[in-house]
Every structure is written in C-alpha cells, then in structure tokens.
Design a protein around this motif. Structure first.
Motif, PDB file in Angstrom:
ATOM      1  N   ASP A  41     -37.973   2.700  43.403  1.00 34.94           N
ATOM      2  CA  ASP A  41     -37.833   1.903  44.607  1.00 34.94           C
ATOM      3  C   ASP A  41     -36.339   1.392  44.637  1.00 34.94           C
ATOM      4  N   VAL A  42     -35.679   1.655  45.877  1.00 35.19           N
ATOM      5  CA  VAL A  42     -34.203   1.160  45.907  1.00 35.19           C
ATOM      6  C   VAL A  42     -34.288  -0.014  46.948  1.00 35.19           C
ATOM      7  N   LEU A  43     -33.531  -1.036  46.695  1.00 32.24           N
ATOM      8  CA  LEU A  43     -33.369  -2.196  47.566  1.00 32.24           C
ATOM      9  C   LEU A  43     -31.860  -2.242  48.154  1.00 32.24           C
ATOM     10  N   TYR A  44     -31.676  -2.225  49.332  1.00 32.09           N
ATOM     11  CA  TYR A  44     -30.551  -2.499  50.239  1.00 32.09           C
ATOM     12  C   TYR A  44     -30.223  -3.963  50.609  1.00 32.09           C
ATOM     13  N   GLN A  45     -29.117  -4.361  50.355  1.00 31.45           N
ATOM     14  CA  GLN A  45     -28.775  -5.512  51.351  1.00 31.45           C
ATOM     15  C   GLN A  45     -27.549  -5.218  52.266  1.00 31.45           C
ATOM     16  N   ILE A  46     -27.835  -5.293  53.413  1.00 25.47           N
ATOM     17  CA  ILE A  46     -26.625  -4.914  54.305  1.00 25.47           C
ATOM     18  C   ILE A  46     -26.259  -5.785  55.233  1.00 25.47           C
ATOM     19  N   THR A  47     -24.973  -5.748  55.871  1.00 24.87           N
ATOM     20  CA  THR A  47     -24.455  -6.533  56.918  1.00 24.87           C
ATOM     21  C   THR A  47     -23.559  -5.500  57.612  1.00 24.87           C
ATOM     22  N   PRO A  48     -23.425  -5.652  58.999  1.00 26.40           N
ATOM     23  CA  PRO A  48     -24.243  -6.092  59.762  1.00 26.40           C
ATOM     24  C   PRO A  48     -25.796  -5.591  59.858  1.00 26.40           C
ATOM     25  N   VAL A  49     -26.323  -6.249  60.857  1.00 24.46           N
ATOM     26  CA  VAL A  49     -27.935  -5.712  61.161  1.00 24.46           C
ATOM     27  C   VAL A  49     -27.787  -4.254  61.711  1.00 24.46           C
ATOM     28  N   PHE A  50     -28.623  -3.519  61.069  1.00 24.02           N
ATOM     29  CA  PHE A  50     -28.753  -2.125  61.375  1.00 24.02           C
ATOM     30  C   PHE A  50     -28.914  -1.655  62.908  1.00 24.02           C
ATOM     31  N   GLN A  51     -27.930  -0.810  63.658  1.00 30.51           N
ATOM     32  CA  GLN A  51     -28.248  -0.504  64.775  1.00 30.51           C
ATOM     33  C   GLN A  51     -28.353   0.830  65.065  1.00 30.51           C
ATOM     34  N   PRO A  52     -30.040   1.025  65.470  1.00 30.47           N
ATOM     35  CA  PRO A  52     -30.492   2.210  65.702  1.00 30.47           C
ATOM     36  C   PRO A  52     -29.706   3.214  66.710  1.00 30.47           C
ATOM     37  N   GLY A  53     -29.965   4.302  66.483  1.00 33.45           N
ATOM     38  CA  GLY A  53     -29.033   5.354  67.425  1.00 33.45           C
ATOM     39  C   GLY A  53     -27.888   5.301  66.927  1.00 33.45           C
ATOM     40  N   HIS A  54     -27.110   4.725  65.995  1.00 33.17           N
ATOM     41  CA  HIS A  54     -25.640   5.018  65.659  1.00 33.17           C
ATOM     42  C   HIS A  54     -25.357   5.627  64.325  1.00 33.17           C
ATOM     43  N   GLU A  55     -26.566   6.155  63.720  1.00 33.81           N
ATOM     44  CA  GLU A  55     -26.607   6.716  62.514  1.00 33.81           C
ATOM     45  C   GLU A  55     -25.720   7.886  62.305  1.00 33.81           C
ATOM     46  N   ALA A  56     -25.182   8.333  61.179  1.00 32.55           N
ATOM     47  CA  ALA A  56     -24.360   9.665  60.814  1.00 32.55           C
ATOM     48  C   ALA A  56     -24.668   9.898  59.605  1.00 32.55           C
ATOM     49  N   GLY A  57     -24.230  11.133  59.249  1.00 39.39           N
ATOM     50  CA  GLY A  57     -24.375  11.673  57.955  1.00 39.39           C
ATOM     51  C   GLY A  57     -23.487  12.820  57.840  1.00 39.39           C
ATOM     52  N   VAL A  58     -23.523  13.145  56.454  1.00 40.73           N
ATOM     53  CA  VAL A  58     -22.825  14.482  55.669  1.00 40.73           C
ATOM     54  C   VAL A  58     -23.893  15.115  54.750  1.00 40.73           C
ATOM     55  N   ARG A  59     -23.686  16.455  54.714  1.00 41.77           N
ATOM     56  CA  ARG A  59     -24.837  17.132  54.075  1.00 41.77           C
ATOM     57  C   ARG A  59     -24.502  17.030  52.650  1.00 41.77           C
ATOM     58  N   TRP A  60     -25.804  16.604  51.835  1.00 43.29           N
ATOM     59  CA  TRP A  60     -25.384  16.427  50.464  1.00 43.29           C
ATOM     60  C   TRP A  60     -24.654  17.366  49.588  1.00 43.29           C
TER      61      TRP A  60
END
Length: 176
Positions: free
Chosen positions: A129-148
């Motif tokens: 289990d991995v716990l994330y504490q984040i700021t600011p609040v997550f905004q759906p639809g704005h995710e991005a990523g790069v391949r592992w």
C-alpha cells in the motif's frame, strides 16, 4: 524528520526520527514548518492510497502539467516499492534524469516529488500500500505520463513489471 537532497533539485528523501520506548515507536510524518525550514514548503490538501496486491505492479510514470501541477509526498505504508522521480522540467539542469529510493513500511522513508517531476513505482512485495499526500487537489482530465521503459530516460528498474495498466504501457516515447 531528516531531509536529504537528491541529484534532482526539489526531490527530497525524508526519513523519520522515531521516538521509541517499550510501547513501540512514534514519529512525525509531516509538519508544514519542518518542510518550510528545509526549503520545501508543503501543505497537502489531499491524501490518497494505492493498494497493490501483486508484486511487480508498476504504476507510472505520472505527472500533472501546469496549471494543475502537483507536489506529492509518497510513502509505502505496507510492503515495499522501488520509487522513481523523473525530472521533466525543460529548464532544469537535470532534465531527463531520474532518481530512485526504496520505500517500505519498515524504513518509513518518503519521497517528495515537486512540480514538473514525473513519478512511478514498482511493487517489490505482495500486498503493498502506497500513501500519497498531494497538493493541490487532483484535477481529472489533466493527467499526463511517460512510458516506464522509454529509452530516452534509461531507468534501471530492478525488473520488468508483471502487471501494468494498458494506459501506462502505451505512453509513447517522450521528447522533452
């Protein structure tokens, strides 16, 4: 808490300073004043949990571009992960470089991931289990990523993933 710098500006390894006695241990995991004193003000507004029943599960590498960029404090609260921070900031001297840390429930270590830095992890044990504490609040639809396994970054994962989402596996080669 002990804050240790890494080769990437803003990415910090945070170790606890537990107070132990015959009852066990007690440790502070986050304090806005301590983070500010370390030069990294951080006051999370959202806490999330990633449950991962299978070893070899890979999540990432994710980030939220501006204007919804996130700062994350990541810690394994059960099990163990190989955690990666990848610098995607074009104006950074370490752009396209990565650092890693082993985070586990036993070492209680955390990794602070600043804005502009992608994050991912590979589980090293079942039931992690991995716990994330984040700021600011997550905004759906704005995710991005790069391949592992994008060759542009040459991340030295301990092994290939046994389980990865179709989205994470399909990110194209990233040009920073």
């Amino acid at each position: 808490m002990r804050f240790s710098t890494t080769a990437i500006a803003g990415v910090m390894v945070i170790d606890i300073e537990a107070h132990e006695d015959e009852r066990g241990a007690f440790a502070r995991l986050h304090c806005p004043e301590d983070f500010a004193a370390a030069g990294h003000p951080f006051s999370p507004v959202q806490t999330s949990l990633s449950r991962n029943p299978h070893p070899g599960t890979l999540r990432g590498l994710h980030h939220q571009p501006a204007p919804h960029a996130e700062v994350k404090l990541v810690r394994a609260v059960r099990g163990r992960i190989f955690d990666v921070a990848l610098d995607l900031r074009r104006d950074s001297a370490t752009c396209r470089q990565w650092v890693s840390a082993e985070l586990s429930a036993d070492n209680a270590r955390a990794l602070l991931i600043p804005e502009g830095v992608a994050h991912g992890f590979l589980t090293l044990e079942p039931d992690t289990d991995v716990l994330y504490q984040i700021t600011p609040v997550f905004q759906p639809g704005h995710e991005a990523g790069v391949r592992w396994n994008d060759p542009a970054f040459a991340i030295a994962w301990p092994h290939a993933p046994a389980l990865i989402s179709p989205r994470d596996a399909a990110y194209p080669d990233h040009l920073v």
